[in-house]
Design an enzyme around this catalytic site. Structure first.
Site, PDB file in Angstrom:
ATOM      1  N   HIS A  40       0.840  -1.189   0.000  1.00  0.00           N
ATOM      2  CA  HIS A  40       0.000   0.000   0.000  1.00  0.00           C
ATOM      3  C   HIS A  40       0.882   1.249   0.000  1.00  0.00           C
ATOM      4  CE1 HIS A  40      -3.332  -2.402   2.072  1.00  0.00           C
ATOM      5  NE2 HIS A  40      -2.267  -3.079   2.438  1.00  0.00           N
ATOM      6  N   TYR A  41       0.303   2.399  -0.324  1.00  0.00           N
ATOM      7  CA  TYR A  41       0.894   3.653   0.125  1.00  0.00           C
ATOM      8  C   TYR A  41      -0.028   4.256   1.172  1.00  0.00           C
ATOM      9  CZ  TYR A  41      -1.946   6.437  -3.337  1.00  0.00           C
ATOM     10  OH  TYR A  41      -2.935   7.039  -4.081  1.00  0.00           O
ATOM     11  N   THR A  42       0.545   5.140   1.997  1.00  0.00           N
ATOM     12  CA  THR A  42      -0.224   5.679   3.120  1.00  0.00           C
ATOM     13  C   THR A  42      -1.196   6.765   2.704  1.00  0.00           C
ATOM     14  OG1 THR A  42       1.554   7.253   3.583  1.00  0.00           O
ATOM     15  CG2 THR A  42       1.575   5.155   4.801  1.00  0.00           C
ATOM     16  N   GLU A  86       2.510  -0.889   4.615  1.00  0.00           N
ATOM     17  CA  GLU A  86       2.216   0.484   4.224  1.00  0.00           C
ATOM     18  C   GLU A  86       3.537   1.196   3.914  1.00  0.00           C
ATOM     19  OE1 GLU A  86      -0.456   2.290   3.748  1.00  0.00           O
ATOM     20  OE2 GLU A  86      -2.124   1.163   4.644  1.00  0.00           O
TER      21      GLU A  86
END
Length: 255
Positions: free
Chosen positions: A41-43, A106
């Site tokens: 994921h990205y945050t 993340e």
């Protein structure tokens, strides 16, 4: 156990060298599931620290097993044995409750709303070290290293088309094939229907995407193709299935 006690409860990190910042947002993996996939994921927040604070706040009701900061610092918030709340609604290869059978990482990045900044070198190196270690310990194959956008197309777009999937795969983390551009040929898109669309949908479903095999290039099909491209053909995220996109899909299935 109270939230305050949970916040204070520490544990030994599963990845050597990770800092520990426990999140109260986790539970038991359901139906006897053990981790057999890794979700990246990205945050989508301005800084890694703001993301860490949010992932460790009880009111957020979200978490992840790991957070990789911009400088490469790795923080573990949930034990790998536990079910972190990182994926939300999603499906892969016909299975839902992604949180019960995956580990989430993340990656601190402001995301599309803020121009999708490049991922720093130190951060990518840290993701590689962490991801390879997780996959080795849990026996996770390359095809099971997925984007959040793969398991939730239309709802999520992270970690995005600037994430260096090709580099990761070349270093032993994830699945990717070289893009060979092919000119000409039919381009499938909205309002198309028939056997060619059905064949495309079957291949996407076989790879793992949640898509109906209807033979109609509907909005959901366009969305799934777009997210497939975001991961595997990042220079052409159009949602239109040209010859190159179809070749990449077939190569992924057979390699």
């Amino acid at each position: 156990m109270s939230v305050d006690v949970l916040k204070a409860a520490s544990f030994e990190p599963d990845f050597q060298g990770a800092e520990v910042c426990p999140s109260p947002n986790f539970g038991e993996r359901r139906n006897g599931c053990t981790p057999d996939a890794l979700i990246l994921h990205y945050t989508g927040m301005e800084t890694g620290q703001s993301a860490q604070d949010w992932l460790c706040a009880s009111e957020s009701e979200v978490s992840s097993h790991y957070l990789v900061h911009e400088d490469g610092r790795i923080v573990q918030m949930v034990r790998e044995a536990d079910r972190a709340w990182h994926a939300g609604r999603g499906t892969w290869q016909g299975r839902d409750d992604v949180n019960s059978w995956s580990i989430g990482i993340e990656i601190a990045n402001a995301g599309h709303p803020m121009g999708l900044p490049e991922f720093p070198e130190a951060q990518i190196e840290a993701v590689l070290r962490l991801g390879r270690d997780i996959c080795r310990r849990h026996g996770i194959p390359p095809k099971r290293v997925l984007a959040h956008s793969d398991i939730a197309p239309g709802r999520k777009v992270d970690p995005g088309e600037r994430f260096p999937w090709k580099r990761l795969a070349e270093a032993g983390l994830g699945h990717f094939v070289a893009t060979v551009s092919v000119s000409g040929g039919r381009v499938l898109g909205p309002e198309d229907d028939g056997p060619a669309v059905e064949a495309l949908q079957r291949l996407l479903k076989r790879y793992g995407y949640n898509i109906d095999v209807s033979g109609v290039y509907d909005e959901k099909t366009q969305t799934v193709v777009r997210e497939f491209q975001r991961h595997f053909r990042p220079l052409e995220v159009s949602g239109l299935a040209d010859a190159t996109t179809c070749i990449i899909l077939r190569e992924l299935l057979y390699n």
